[in-house]
Design a protein around this motif. Structure first.
Motif, PDB file in Angstrom:
ATOM      1  N   TYR A 329       1.119  -1.646  -0.221  1.00 41.69           N
ATOM      2  CA  TYR A 329       0.319   0.153   0.562  1.00 41.69           C
ATOM      3  C   TYR A 329       0.788   1.873   0.330  1.00 41.69           C
ATOM      4  CZ  TYR A 329       0.790   0.194   5.496  1.00 41.69           C
ATOM      5  OH  TYR A 329       1.285  -0.219   5.955  1.00 41.69           O
ATOM      6  N   ARG A 330       1.555   1.383   0.461  1.00 47.83           N
ATOM      7  CA  ARG A 330       3.119   2.325  -0.070  1.00 47.83           C
ATOM      8  C   ARG A 330       4.662   2.028   0.526  1.00 47.83           C
ATOM      9  NH1 ARG A 330       2.368   6.291   5.492  1.00 47.83           N
ATOM     10  NH2 ARG A 330       3.171   4.822   6.574  1.00 47.83           N
ATOM     11  N   ILE A 331       5.506   3.222  -0.090  1.00 49.20           N
ATOM     12  CA  ILE A 331       6.585   2.545  -0.362  1.00 49.20           C
ATOM     13  C   ILE A 331       7.626   4.260  -0.272  1.00 49.20           C
ATOM     14  CG2 ILE A 331       8.105   2.230  -2.326  1.00 49.20           C
ATOM     15  CD1 ILE A 331       7.251   0.036  -3.446  1.00 49.20           C
ATOM     16  N   GLY A 332       7.968   3.748   0.538  1.00 50.66           N
ATOM     17  CA  GLY A 332       9.116   4.847   0.944  1.00 50.66           C
ATOM     18  C   GLY A 332      10.713   4.433   0.704  1.00 50.66           C
ATOM     19  N   PHE A 333      10.860   5.762   0.230  1.00 49.30           N
ATOM     20  CA  PHE A 333      12.490   6.134  -0.041  1.00 49.30           C
ATOM     21  C   PHE A 333      13.164   6.860   1.517  1.00 49.30           C
ATOM     22  CE2 PHE A 333       9.528   5.804  -4.118  1.00 49.30           C
ATOM     23  CZ  PHE A 333      10.201   4.519  -4.280  1.00 49.30           C
ATOM     24  N   LEU A 334      13.303   5.428   2.152  1.00 52.99           N
ATOM     25  CA  LEU A 334      14.413   6.672   3.245  1.00 52.99           C
ATOM     26  C   LEU A 334      15.866   7.476   3.370  1.00 52.99           C
ATOM     27  CD1 LEU A 334      14.807   6.304   6.959  1.00 52.99           C
ATOM     28  CD2 LEU A 334      16.916   4.216   6.496  1.00 52.99           C
ATOM     29  N   SER A 335      16.503   6.571   2.074  1.00 55.26           N
ATOM     30  CA  SER A 335      17.794   7.736   1.201  1.00 55.26           C
ATOM     31  C   SER A 335      17.659   8.690   1.208  1.00 55.26           C
ATOM     32  CB  SER A 335      18.400   6.450   0.741  1.00 55.26           C
ATOM     33  OG  SER A 335      16.935   6.161  -0.460  1.00 55.26           O
ATOM     34  N   ASN A 336      16.373   8.953   0.921  1.00 58.16           N
ATOM     35  CA  ASN A 336      15.880   9.863   0.297  1.00 58.16           C
ATOM     36  C   ASN A 336      15.576  11.472   1.307  1.00 58.16           C
ATOM     37  OD1 ASN A 336      15.525   9.482  -2.151  1.00 58.16           O
ATOM     38  ND2 ASN A 336      14.277   9.924  -2.864  1.00 58.16           N
ATOM     39  N   PHE A 337      16.018  11.259   2.478  1.00 58.99           N
ATOM     40  CA  PHE A 337      15.536  12.033   4.043  1.00 58.99           C
ATOM     41  C   PHE A 337      16.603  11.676   5.127  1.00 58.99           C
ATOM     42  CE2 PHE A 337      11.890   8.781   4.631  1.00 58.99           C
ATOM     43  CZ  PHE A 337      11.795   8.034   5.739  1.00 58.99           C
ATOM     44  N   SER A 338      17.446  10.393   4.803  1.00 63.01           N
ATOM     45  CA  SER A 338      18.189  10.013   5.502  1.00 63.01           C
ATOM     46  C   SER A 338      19.674   9.514   4.550  1.00 63.01           C
ATOM     47  CB  SER A 338      17.658   9.084   6.375  1.00 63.01           C
ATOM     48  OG  SER A 338      18.960   7.964   6.925  1.00 63.01           O
ATOM     49  N   ALA A 339      20.014  10.460   4.868  1.00 60.29           N
ATOM     50  CA  ALA A 339      21.114  10.966   3.272  1.00 60.29           C
ATOM     51  C   ALA A 339      21.642   8.804   3.680  1.00 60.29           C
ATOM     52  CB  ALA A 339      21.810  11.811   3.506  1.00 60.29           C
ATOM     53  N   LEU A 340      22.455   8.897   2.107  1.00 56.42           N
ATOM     54  CA  LEU A 340      23.674   7.580   2.190  1.00 56.42           C
ATOM     55  C   LEU A 340      23.768   8.080   0.866  1.00 56.42           C
ATOM     56  CD1 LEU A 340      21.388   4.511   1.939  1.00 56.42           C
ATOM     57  CD2 LEU A 340      22.689   4.927   3.081  1.00 56.42           C
ATOM     58  N   PRO A 341      25.234   7.377   0.604  1.00 56.91           N
ATOM     59  CA  PRO A 341      26.041   7.864  -0.068  1.00 56.91           C
ATOM     60  C   PRO A 341      25.327   8.049  -1.863  1.00 56.91           C
ATOM     61  CG  PRO A 341      27.336   6.356   1.154  1.00 56.91           C
ATOM     62  CD  PRO A 341      25.939   5.746   1.453  1.00 56.91           C
ATOM     63  N   ASP A 342      26.032   8.523  -2.432  1.00 58.08           N
ATOM     64  CA  ASP A 342      25.330   9.154  -3.831  1.00 58.08           C
ATOM     65  C   ASP A 342      25.000   7.719  -4.342  1.00 58.08           C
ATOM     66  OD1 ASP A 342      24.905  11.489  -4.540  1.00 58.08           O
ATOM     67  OD2 ASP A 342      26.318  11.690  -5.474  1.00 58.08           O
ATOM     68  N   GLY A 343      23.918   7.150  -5.737  1.00 65.03           N
ATOM     69  CA  GLY A 343      24.295   6.018  -6.072  1.00 65.03           C
ATOM     70  C   GLY A 343      23.409   4.884  -5.201  1.00 65.03           C
ATOM     71  N   PHE A 344      22.861   5.132  -3.633  1.00 71.82           N
ATOM     72  CA  PHE A 344      22.218   3.958  -2.781  1.00 71.82           C
ATOM     73  C   PHE A 344      21.105   4.804  -2.752  1.00 71.82           C
ATOM     74  CE2 PHE A 344      27.584   3.011  -2.734  1.00 71.82           C
ATOM     75  CZ  PHE A 344      27.094   1.852  -2.920  1.00 71.82           C
ATOM     76  N   SER A 345      20.243   3.409  -2.609  1.00 74.86           N
ATOM     77  CA  SER A 345      19.059   3.930  -1.777  1.00 74.86           C
ATOM     78  C   SER A 345      18.927   2.981  -0.755  1.00 74.86           C
ATOM     79  CB  SER A 345      17.754   3.512  -2.710  1.00 74.86           C
ATOM     80  OG  SER A 345      18.066   5.298  -4.198  1.00 74.86           O
ATOM     81  N   THR A 346      17.673   3.505   0.276  1.00 72.99           N
ATOM     82  CA  THR A 346      17.196   2.383   0.984  1.00 72.99           C
ATOM     83  C   THR A 346      15.840   2.190   0.560  1.00 72.99           C
ATOM     84  OG1 THR A 346      17.571   4.403   2.700  1.00 72.99           O
ATOM     85  CG2 THR A 346      18.673   2.166   3.071  1.00 72.99           C
ATOM     86  N   ILE A 347      14.966   1.175   0.471  1.00 72.41           N
ATOM     87  CA  ILE A 347      13.882   1.622   0.122  1.00 72.41           C
ATOM     88  C   ILE A 347      12.204   0.433   1.521  1.00 72.41           C
ATOM     89  CG2 ILE A 347      12.176   1.416  -1.358  1.00 72.41           C
ATOM     90  CD1 ILE A 347      14.066   1.270  -3.681  1.00 72.41           C
TER      91      ILE A 347
END
Ligand code: FAD
Length: 440
Positions: A329-347
């Motif tokens: 029902y929902r997907i969030g992109f943690l790395s878009n408010f809790s920075a990670l090195p460029d090119g990596f994402s946490t979802i």
């Protein structure tokens, strides 16, 4: 089997017969805040060091951050929304807990008809195909003067506040997925500031032209720690507290004021419970409210988290998925408010369940976001068996009866699942403070 339990200072004997003390059940944000203010009374009264009994081997409850292979994952998104600009809890977190918070302006959208419509849906109808937008406006104009009747169910509220088309595109399918419950039997008591209502001016302006700045709701902006996860809050509060981890309660004798474990018991003078009400009632020997406990309804959430070698910085903070065929029902992109090195994402990916736990399939997420298996670095699944209290029509009466019984037993039951409500971290801290204030 005789078990001994440990706190930070060593083994605690469970044969503790001392009566003059406060015991707290649960080391989540509510229990820890209650302990903090018992130990540091704001009114300058006598300090009390309570015991906290926690069934896990770590403090924090829903507000924990889990680490795996260098990546941090919260229990889905945990963002701080303060009710007031000058919230005392913001000051408390920054000043006393010494956590540096960063403010973010929400960037959220809804996946409808293969397009991303900015949230809140009702103020961004211009993003829909033209004929759909027109149907939404036409149906809204049929209801906007009368609105929802008093005592409406959630379904009636959605249809009478926004019109049938908006209700059927977003409000009904999304809430059906989240709550897994008959929306005709659900009240609107939980909504308060969580669901923005109809604002005719904004709805009609948002249908005329695309304007992503039309925002609303309790989370139009939010705060999050500048670095690290939300688990820093409970971790800071837990320092130096008398927490008994892995506590396995068998029974609570509310007449004798004793908590029984395998191999021991602990007497209390005051009991503050922050554990889910059905669990508390299950421990109370001979409680007449056990039948009422069966009437309480809630959902669980299955939270799949992934760290990927791919950039999702353009997708905002989170996306809602109302369509019934999409399992989450929902997907969030943690790395878009809790920075990670460029090119990596946490979802984080959320799906809800009631009776049977539903595991989100990784394949559906990978397909949706075009993630290849070699781009996934870490996967961390978190099951949240108590996630959302369902506000069915019977909740208010059932809860009032249970709380009345508990207060006659001298038990304060509070927090999200102790108070059996839809509430935030800020409210959990306030609940903890209130419980401490009324226990001294
Ligand atoms: C999916 C989800 C997303 C959320 N997102 C947000 C958000 O973005 N912003 C926000 O402000 N709030 C959010 N919340 C709400 C927030 O997590 C809660 O309001 C807050 O953490 C509640 O704290 P608590 O201490 O009352 O409960 P809990 O965190 O549930 O703590 C209860 C504690 O009791 C322990 N316990 C349970 N049973 C027993 C037992 N039998 N014996 C001993 N111990 C026991 C548990 O292990 C736990 O540590 C979210 C909640 C969920 C579920």
């Amino acid at each position: 089997m005789c078990r001994s339990l440990h706190n930070e200072e060593g083994i605690i004997s469970m044969k503790n017969e001392k009566k003059d003390k406060v015991v707290i059940l649960g080391a989540g944000l509510t229990g820890l805040t209650a302990a903090h203010f018992l130990e540091n009374p704001s009114s300058g009264g006598k300090a009390i060091k309570p015991f906290i009994l926690e069934k896990q081997d770590i403090a924090g409850g829903l507000c924990r951050t889990e680490e795996k292979e260098g990546f941090s994952f919260d229990h889905t998104g945990h963002l701080l929304h303060f009710k007031k600009k000058d919230s005392i809890w913001k000051k408390f977190i920054e000043g006393e807990l010494r956590i540096d918070l960063k403010k973010h302006s929400r960037a959220a959208s809804i996946h409808i008809m293969n397009t991303l419509v900015p949230y809140p849906f009702q103020y961004h109808l211009a993003y829909l195909p033209k004929d759909e937008k027109e149907k939404c406006v036409r149906d809204y104009l049929k209801v906007y003067k009368t609105g929802a009747p008093a005592g409406a169910s959630f379904r009636q509220w959605a249809e009478h506040s926004f019109g049938r088309r908006m209700a059927s595109l977003f409000f009904l399918p999304y809430n059906q997925k989240l709550w897994n419950f008959n929306l005709n039997k659900m009240s609107t008591d939980w909504m308060g500031r969580f669901v923005p209502g109809p604002d005719a001016g904004k709805i009609l302006r948002g249908a005329e032209k695309k304007d992503p700045s039309q925002s609303a709701g309790y989370n139009a902006s939010f705060y999050y720690p500048r670095s690290g996860g939300i688990g820093q809050l409970p971790a800071a509060l837990a320092k130096g507290k008398n927490i008994v981890f892995n506590a396995s309660i068998k029974q609570i004798d509310f007449t004798a004021k004793k908590i029984f474990f395998e191999g021991g018991n602990m007497a209390y003078d005051r009991l503050i419970s922050t554990i889910p009400l059905p669990e508390l009632l299950g421990y109370l020997k001979g409680a007449p409210q056990n039948a009422a406990a069966k009437k309480l309804k809630w959902t669980g959430v299955y939270n799949m988290n992934i760290a990927v070698k791919k950039n999702f910085s353009k997708l905002g903070h989170w996306i809602y998925f109302p369509h019934g065929k999409i399992p989450f029902y929902r997907i969030g992109f943690l790395s878009n408010f809790s920075a990670l090195p460029d090119g990596f994402s946490t979802i984080y990916i959320e799906s809800s369940y009631r009776s049977e736990r539903k595991k989100t399939s990784g394949a559906s997420v990978m397909k949706f976001f075009n993630i290849k298996s070699d781009e996934i670095i870490v996967r961390k699944d978190i099951d949240i068996p108590y996630a959302y209290v369902i506000y069915d029509m019977a909740r208010e009466k059932t809860l009032a009866g249970i709380q009345d019984f508990l207060s006659r037993c001298g038990i304060i039951s509070t927090g999200r699942f102790g108070g059996w409500k839809y509430s935030t971290m800020e409210e959990a801290m306030q609940d903890g403070f209130d419980a401490a204030s009324s226990s001294v």
